[in-house]
Design a protein around this motif. Sequence first.
Motif, PDB file in Angstrom:
ATOM      1  N   GLY A 126       0.830  -1.199   0.000  1.00 29.14           N
ATOM      2  CA  GLY A 126       0.000   0.000   0.000  1.00 29.14           C
ATOM      3  C   GLY A 126       0.865   1.250   0.000  1.00 29.14           C
ATOM      4  O   GLY A 126       1.643   1.461   0.948  1.00 29.14           O
ATOM      5  N   TYR A 127       0.753   2.060  -1.037  1.00 28.22           N
ATOM      6  CA  TYR A 127       1.566   3.270  -1.104  1.00 28.22           C
ATOM      7  C   TYR A 127       1.350   4.171   0.111  1.00 28.22           C
ATOM      8  O   TYR A 127       2.263   4.877   0.539  1.00 28.22           O
ATOM      9  CB  TYR A 127       1.234   4.062  -2.376  1.00 28.22           C
ATOM     10  N   ASP A 128       0.134   4.161   0.680  1.00 29.70           N
ATOM     11  CA  ASP A 128      -0.180   5.066   1.782  1.00 29.70           C
ATOM     12  C   ASP A 128      -0.088   4.399   3.153  1.00 29.70           C
ATOM     13  O   ASP A 128      -0.438   5.007   4.159  1.00 29.70           O
ATOM     14  CB  ASP A 128      -1.580   5.652   1.572  1.00 29.70           C
ATOM     15  N   GLY A 129       0.376   3.155   3.194  1.00 30.60           N
ATOM     16  CA  GLY A 129       0.508   2.479   4.469  1.00 30.60           C
ATOM     17  C   GLY A 129      -0.077   1.082   4.432  1.00 30.60           C
ATOM     18  O   GLY A 129      -0.654   0.655   3.422  1.00 30.60           O
ATOM     19  N   PRO A 130       0.047   0.344   5.539  1.00 27.83           N
ATOM     20  CA  PRO A 130      -0.425  -1.038   5.562  1.00 27.83           C
ATOM     21  C   PRO A 130      -1.952  -1.127   5.526  1.00 27.83           C
ATOM     22  O   PRO A 130      -2.657  -0.188   5.873  1.00 27.83           O
ATOM     23  CB  PRO A 130       0.128  -1.571   6.887  1.00 27.83           C
ATOM     24  N   SER A 131      -2.444  -2.286   5.104  1.00 30.10           N
ATOM     25  CA  SER A 131      -3.881  -2.560   5.081  1.00 30.10           C
ATOM     26  C   SER A 131      -4.068  -4.049   5.293  1.00 30.10           C
ATOM     27  O   SER A 131      -3.100  -4.802   5.478  1.00 30.10           O
ATOM     28  CB  SER A 131      -4.490  -2.139   3.745  1.00 30.10           C
ATOM     29  N   ASP A 132      -5.316  -4.487   5.242  1.00 25.96           N
ATOM     30  CA  ASP A 132      -5.583  -5.917   5.369  1.00 25.96           C
ATOM     31  C   ASP A 132      -5.028  -6.711   4.193  1.00 25.96           C
ATOM     32  O   ASP A 132      -4.903  -7.932   4.259  1.00 25.96           O
ATOM     33  CB  ASP A 132      -7.088  -6.159   5.474  1.00 25.96           C
ATOM     34  N   LEU A 133      -4.677  -6.012   3.108  1.00 24.98           N
ATOM     35  CA  LEU A 133      -4.149  -6.692   1.925  1.00 24.98           C
ATOM     36  C   LEU A 133      -2.643  -6.904   1.985  1.00 24.98           C
ATOM     37  O   LEU A 133      -2.110  -7.747   1.269  1.00 24.98           O
ATOM     38  CB  LEU A 133      -4.493  -5.894   0.666  1.00 24.98           C
ATOM     39  N   GLY A 134      -1.963  -6.104   2.819  1.00 23.61           N
ATOM     40  CA  GLY A 134      -0.522  -6.284   2.872  1.00 23.61           C
ATOM     41  C   GLY A 134       0.198  -5.134   3.528  1.00 23.61           C
ATOM     42  O   GLY A 134      -0.406  -4.196   4.081  1.00 23.61           O
ATOM     43  N   GLU A 135       1.515  -5.180   3.443  1.00 27.10           N
ATOM     44  CA  GLU A 135       2.408  -4.232   4.106  1.00 27.10           C
ATOM     45  C   GLU A 135       2.326  -2.858   3.445  1.00 27.10           C
ATOM     46  O   GLU A 135       1.957  -2.718   2.280  1.00 27.10           O
ATOM     47  CB  GLU A 135       3.838  -4.768   4.010  1.00 27.10           C
ATOM     48  N   GLY A 136       2.708  -1.839   4.221  1.00 27.20           N
ATOM     49  CA  GLY A 136       2.769  -0.492   3.686  1.00 27.20           C
ATOM     50  C   GLY A 136       4.091  -0.249   2.964  1.00 27.20           C
ATOM     51  O   GLY A 136       5.147  -0.704   3.402  1.00 27.20           O
ATOM     52  N   TYR A 137       4.027   0.468   1.865  1.00 30.39           N
ATOM     53  CA  TYR A 137       5.218   0.797   1.073  1.00 30.39           C
ATOM     54  C   TYR A 137       6.270   1.521   1.906  1.00 30.39           C
ATOM     55  O   TYR A 137       7.453   1.140   1.881  1.00 30.39           O
ATOM     56  CB  TYR A 137       4.752   1.633  -0.127  1.00 30.39           C
ATOM     57  N   PRO A 138       5.902   2.571   2.678  1.00 27.92           N
ATOM     58  CA  PRO A 138       6.943   3.275   3.450  1.00 27.92           C
ATOM     59  C   PRO A 138       7.643   2.365   4.454  1.00 27.92           C
ATOM     60  O   PRO A 138       8.881   2.413   4.590  1.00 27.92           O
ATOM     61  CB  PRO A 138       6.166   4.395   4.162  1.00 27.92           C
TER      62      PRO A 138
END
Length: 518
Positions: A126-138
């Motif tokens: 996720g470019y904007d951070g973690p979600s239920d789908l996976g890790e956050g990019y930062p």
Amino acid sequence: MNLGRYVRRTSSHQPDAEAVVCGDVRMSYAELDEGSDRLAVVLRAAGLRRGDRVATLAANRAELVATEVALYKAGLARVPVNARLGVAEVAHLLRESGAKALLADAAHLDTARQALPGTDVATVLGYDGPSDLGEGYPDALAAAAREPVDVDCREDDTAVLHFTSGSTGKLKAAVQTYGNRLALMRKTVMNPETRVGPGSRQILAGPVTHASGMPLTGILFAGGCAVVMPRWDAEAFLATVERERATHAFLVPTMVNTVLALPDNRKYDLSSLRQLIYGAAPMSAARIRAAWDLFGPVLSQGYGCGETTSGVLFLSTEDHRRAIDGTDAELLLSCGRPPAEAEVRIVDESGAEVPDGEIGEIAVRGPDVVAGYLDEPDLTAESFRDGWFHTGDLARRRADGYVFIVDRKKDMIISGGFNIYAVEVEAVLHRHPDVFEAAVVGVPDADWGEAVKAVVVPHDGTAPTEAELIEFCAAHLARMKKPRSVDFADALPHNPNGKIDRRAIRERYWHGTERRVH
């Protein structure tokens, strides 16, 4: 070969120079080089290897540029997904591409969530951070080791799957190789009107995942700065030119039209602009003259498509000057001449070149032309013959090499720079219970270049309304594909083979229109 090496080299030459600006983000070459290395490490740690495919689903942002560079470094294939597509279309692209990873912004995570089942995607960032789908990019980048990634690629390795509409109305992928992308970089930096080097700054106003992003490899090779607009806004564009002292820009004619419509468009300082390239849709001679008056003597035009990895014909600023000062007024109706390695011919149905002045189909070959479509052998055989890509555009060539498009063999509609296929819209219209027969064509539009027009024959005893049919299409297609208007008829014209004669329908609306360039 590895296209990421050029970013590393530019970073060593000018580490503190700005490479990418997007909104509040200002990324130096050193930061772009490090961030793309870290992302390449993350993707390789997830098990991705040379040739694997990685999809992106996001609106414009600086991280999309870093992602493209990271994929080059790791020898991966990029699958750019148009952020305006619906769930079914995104799911189709993910399945057809075989993408193993997806990077998405927060605004499109719900679409991704619905589109992922049945695909090969195993890693989501996720470019904007973690979600239920996976890790956050930062977080992923922060935790990754900083180590140079440089996977050696072959010229025929897949670099980008560029999806566009096909002859059946479904999306198909032109397979752009690393060799094609290297040719794209060469033609960008070899042309003095498109080279963006140190101290130069180019505004990329449309989606950088598609046509607007084509100059990126050349900009990063030459050491310029890519100024990415998060979203299109005419006034924001003018303000960005003034604030960033932009020297170059690429706009589709729809964008130019919205700028020209602003009542206060002359209050901004546009004196830094040295080159404004337009393309991807028709623009009338009158609008070109108005743009010349506003922006100054800086206009040029490019003609190309996903199969040719950007432009293969170019109408230079000097060509525009000669047309506007009356020396050669016809040039404003031309899409230019070949500026680089690609060869362009006007051919008949057998593939033989026609004499200058006669109408034939534009055919192209060269190192920037793809070899075919992904998993579409019949369509590839139809469009790629004897080493030439047949564009479907009908044109004539002047004795001095300038090409003038006169019509389009394919039923493609180009509206606001986006390709829309008539069959796809017709298929939805035919699902409406009150529609007996429908034809969809592109018609002239001052703002969009072309607008989607539906001509509908209702079933006897029914009376569907224009608004009803437009909304029905909007519910089943990406909204950019819905008809902008609907005309009703008692019957549609048919050719001797019994097929709807779209050319006859289209001609009603294009009759008297002088410019048919895209």
